[in-house]
Design a protein around this motif. Sequence first.
Motif: not given
Length: 159
Positions: A98-102, A111-120, A135-141, A144-147
């Motif tokens: 997810a961070y790379g996608m930003t 597979g060990k580093a994960f987070e469930i955010v808003n059911g995703k 450190k800034d999950i909302p901005t990073h999401i 990433a969604n834009e990319q």
Amino acid sequence: MLFTKFFTKSITNLLAIFVIAFSSIASAGDNTDTDANGVILAGHDAVAYFTKNKAVEGSAKYTAIYNDAIYRFSNAKNRNLFKSNPEKYAPQYGGFCAYGMTFGKKFEIDGKAFEIVNGKLFVNKNLSVYESWRKDIPTHITQANEQWPSVEHIAANKL
């Protein structure tokens, strides 16, 4: 007669090799992070991220296929939950980091580093990268969604 048998067997073997080769190429999508065997999430159970809030190794005994990727589960119950609603449990960005996608990059994950955010489900390359991402999950999401739409169908090694 012997030549016909040999010729028929050779053609059959060549056809089988072609089908196997073609099917592995056809099923290996650029939009999912799978290993050489087609397994996603480094073999971890997608449902367990939600139900146990931890990374749990899946088993080759319990599998499902979704978006050309093989998902492994720790038990039949989790496999069946996944099959009933794969969109709910499948990772974002095809299981790429997810961070790379930003940055519009596709990085493999452990597979060990994960987070469930808003059911995703969002997965990251490793715990060190996850620490930067969180450190800034909302901005990073948002980034990433834009990319994702522009890189979804591009091979990771082409980015």
